[in-house]
Write a protein that holds these residues in place. Structure first.
Motif, PDB file in Angstrom:
ATOM      1  N   PRO A 281       6.090  62.122  18.968  1.00  0.00           N
ATOM      2  CA  PRO A 281       4.737  62.207  18.410  1.00  0.00           C
ATOM      3  C   PRO A 281       4.129  63.591  18.621  1.00  0.00           C
ATOM      4  O   PRO A 281       4.648  64.377  19.418  1.00  0.00           O
ATOM      5  N   THR A 283       1.792  64.260  20.311  1.00  0.00           N
ATOM      6  CA  THR A 283       1.429  64.383  21.726  1.00  0.00           C
ATOM      7  C   THR A 283       2.634  64.742  22.603  1.00  0.00           C
ATOM      8  O   THR A 283       2.491  65.011  23.788  1.00  0.00           O
TER       9      THR A 283
ATOM     10  N   GLN B 105       0.791  59.677  14.597  1.00  0.00           N
ATOM     11  CA  GLN B 105       1.351  60.576  15.612  1.00  0.00           C
ATOM     12  C   GLN B 105       2.793  60.974  15.300  1.00  0.00           C
ATOM     13  O   GLN B 105       3.212  62.071  15.623  1.00  0.00           O
ATOM     14  N   GLU B 108       2.434  62.130  10.810  1.00  0.00           N
ATOM     15  CA  GLU B 108       1.404  63.071  10.353  1.00  0.00           C
ATOM     16  C   GLU B 108       1.010  62.777   8.910  1.00  0.00           C
ATOM     17  O   GLU B 108       1.035  63.662   8.055  1.00  0.00           O
TER      18      GLU B 108
END
Lengths: 309, 256
Positions: A281, A283, B105, B108
């Motif tokens: 991800p 993150t 996440q 996108e």
């Protein structure tokens, strides 16, 4: 539920013509080297010998020509490529190297008979000199560049031109294919090079169409379809000099294309694939499934503060 | 049926829809088998109430209408179309919200939908769908893809809870297609689909959504990796077998 109604409306028997079109579509879309397997399945799905026979009679010649399949001559004197350039009749294909015509069985993908080519089927002595020189030079290159490559050079337009003063055209065909169904993998590389000898302009123009396909289907179905076109030109010289410079250009463009394929593959993992789905991800940590309340919380807060949506 | 599946394994993945509709018309009595065994590219509709798009599949379809996970309404409207129980609908709403964040996440962009329904054995089934258009005209952030599509279908059967544990059976399919045109005269397309299964007995202490989410995340990672490394790798290997790169040619021994 309407699924029953759907089922019934689909029960309406397809016409002979519709079945034929469907069978042809499947056969024509077979990946390189797989038409015989597809044919077996199409036969089983159709359950109609007549329709199958009609579809096979139409689809096999087209498939064999578009995939430029290579068949061994029955006397093992050489190979013949099934192409639109070598086609004399639907079941007869010229092998210019041995000046023979192969009679083929399209559905069985075999060559059943050979006969010597007639004079009208061959180019003039003048064109043949250019053709033979280019064929020899191409063969040398193909044997170096392709472990299992075959090639042929055909005289197409202007093949009866007998002396300098007129234009004529040769077509170089290169084919490399590999079938390993036991490894669930098949592939083919084909190049078609149109070589136009322009007498008045004193140039030789080259137009190339390269196509590469691969199919890997162990517990899945993944296919590569690559296409490339290019152009080049050189000076009109003697047969031997023309052959050398044309083959040099072919070598150059094919090597360049291979390099661009490799670049496409190496960009794939790092960059291209990321536009579909990232490895991790944004993150850079796995998704916090155990703590999804935090998202609800942030959203409630932003709602209360009147920010966000 | 075996022959039909054989054909689906050989036809170009970009023609999946055509191949499937051809088989459906030839084998009408196998239509439900075909529809459940062959995955086809996902379609999208816009929910008129929320203005958000949702994904269509066999699991939110009734007659010719599809239930939106956002408004819980059928599009086009349908009287007495089935809905999940109130309890399950609550979980469905939460799953859609969380999965949308997960999707954002990793992808996108793209669209996601989650559908839940009761099954016969006191458990339930969940279907998580993701559709991403990664072409440079759509959600391709980096603009590398002329055309790029990723469709993921995850179906999880969740068994009834026994001694604090449930059995989860996940079947996932990814279909994708990527086309790049580096030069105008050249195109490079890879397309394909793979399907895998994964089973697990997990404690429900952290909730079903947490367990299902982790399984899907792990599965998507595995599928992406095997497409990238194994499947694309095999086609690359094939190209290099057909025409070995120059460095390999030089390395070959003279007799080979």
């Amino acid at each position: 539920m309407s699924s029953d109604e759907d089922g019934e409306s689909r029960e309406v028997e397809l016409s002979h013509k519709q079945k034929l079109e469907i069978a042809k579509w499947f056969l024509m879309n077979s990946p390189p080297g797989e038409i015989q397997y597809v044919a077996k399945d199409v036969k089983a799905v159709l359950k109609d010998e007549n329709v199958y026979a009609a579809a096979a009679a139409e689809a096999f010649p087209l498939y064999n020509k578009s995939h430029m399949i290579c068949l061994q001559l029955p006397d093992r004197s050489g190979d013949v490529l099934i192409t639109s350039f070598s086609e004399i009749r639907e079941d007869e294909y010229l092998d210019p190297r041995t000046a023979q015509v192969a009679v083929v069985d399209h559905a069985k993908q075999t060559c059943v008979e050979v006969r010597p080519a007639s004079d009208e089927e061959l180019p003039s002595a003048y064109v043949e000199e250019y053709r033979a020189a280019l064929d020899a030079e191409t063969s040398k290159y193909v044997s170096e560049a392709y472990p299992k490559g075959v090639c042929s050079v055909y005289a197409t337009s202007g093949k009866y031109v007998e002396e300098p003063g007129s234009d004529f055209e040769l077509v170089v065909v290169i084919l490399a294919s590999r079938h390993s169904p036991q490894n669930f993998c098949n592939g083919s590389w084909q190049s078609i090079w149109n070589v136009v000898f322009k007498d008045e302009l004193h140039i030789v123009e080259l137009r190339g169409k390269l196509q590469v396909g691969a199919h890997y289907f162990e517990e899945g179905n993944v296919q590569l379809d690559g296409k490339h076109e290019c152009k080049d030109s050189t000076v009109f010289q003697s047969p031997d000099d023309c052959a050398v410079s044309v083959v040099n250009m072919i070598r150059h463009h094919e090597t360049e294309y291979l390099t661009s394929l490799q670049t496409s593959y190496s960009n794939l993992s790092d960059t291209t694939f990321k536009d579909l789905r990232r490895k991790l991800p944004v993150t850079r940590t796995l998704f916090p499934w155990h703590n999804t309340m935090q998202f609800n919380l942030t959203r409630d807060i932003s709602k209360e503060l009147g920010i966000g949506k | 049926m075996e022959a039909a599946m054989g054909l689906m394994r050989r036809m170009p993945p970009k023609h999946t829809e055509t191949a499937l509709s051809a088989l459906l018309s030839l084998l009408p009595h196998h239509s439900s088998d075909l529809l459940s065994q062959v995955d086809q590219p996902l379609q999208v509709l816009c929910d008129v109430d929320s203005g958000k798009e949702f994904i269509l599949c066999e699991y939110n379809r009734d007659a010719d209408s599809y239930r939106s996970p956002w408004s819980n309404k059928y599009h086009p409207p349908l009287e007495d179309g089935p809905h999940p129980s109130a309890e399950l609908r609550k979980l469905e709403i939460e799953a859609n919200e969380v999965f949308a964040i997960y999707r954002d996440q990793y992808y996108e962009g793209g669209i996601s939908s989650v559908y839940l329904w009761e099954d016969e054995n006191d458990g339930f089934v969940a279907c998580f769908l993701i559709k991403k258009d990664g072409s440079k005209n759509a959600h391709g952030r980096r603009g590398y893809l002329q055309e790029g599509a990723w469709d993921a279908i995850h179906v999880i059967e969740v068994g009834p809870e026994e001694e604090g544990k449930s059995r989860y059976c996940l079947t996932s399919t990814v279909m994708l297609s990527m086309t790049t045109n580096d030069v105008s005269s050249s195109s490079f397309n890879l397309s394909g689909s793979i399907r895998r299964q994964m089973n697990a007995d997990l404690s429900v202490a952290e909730g079903h959504l947490c367990n299902m989410g982790r399984m899907i995340e792990e599965m998507e990672g595995k599928l992406r990796n095997s497409l990238d490394q194994v499947y694309f790798g095999k086609t690359k290997e094939m190209v290099c077998t057909l025409r070995p790169p120059a460095e390999l040619v030089q390395m070959r021994l003279p007799e080979s």
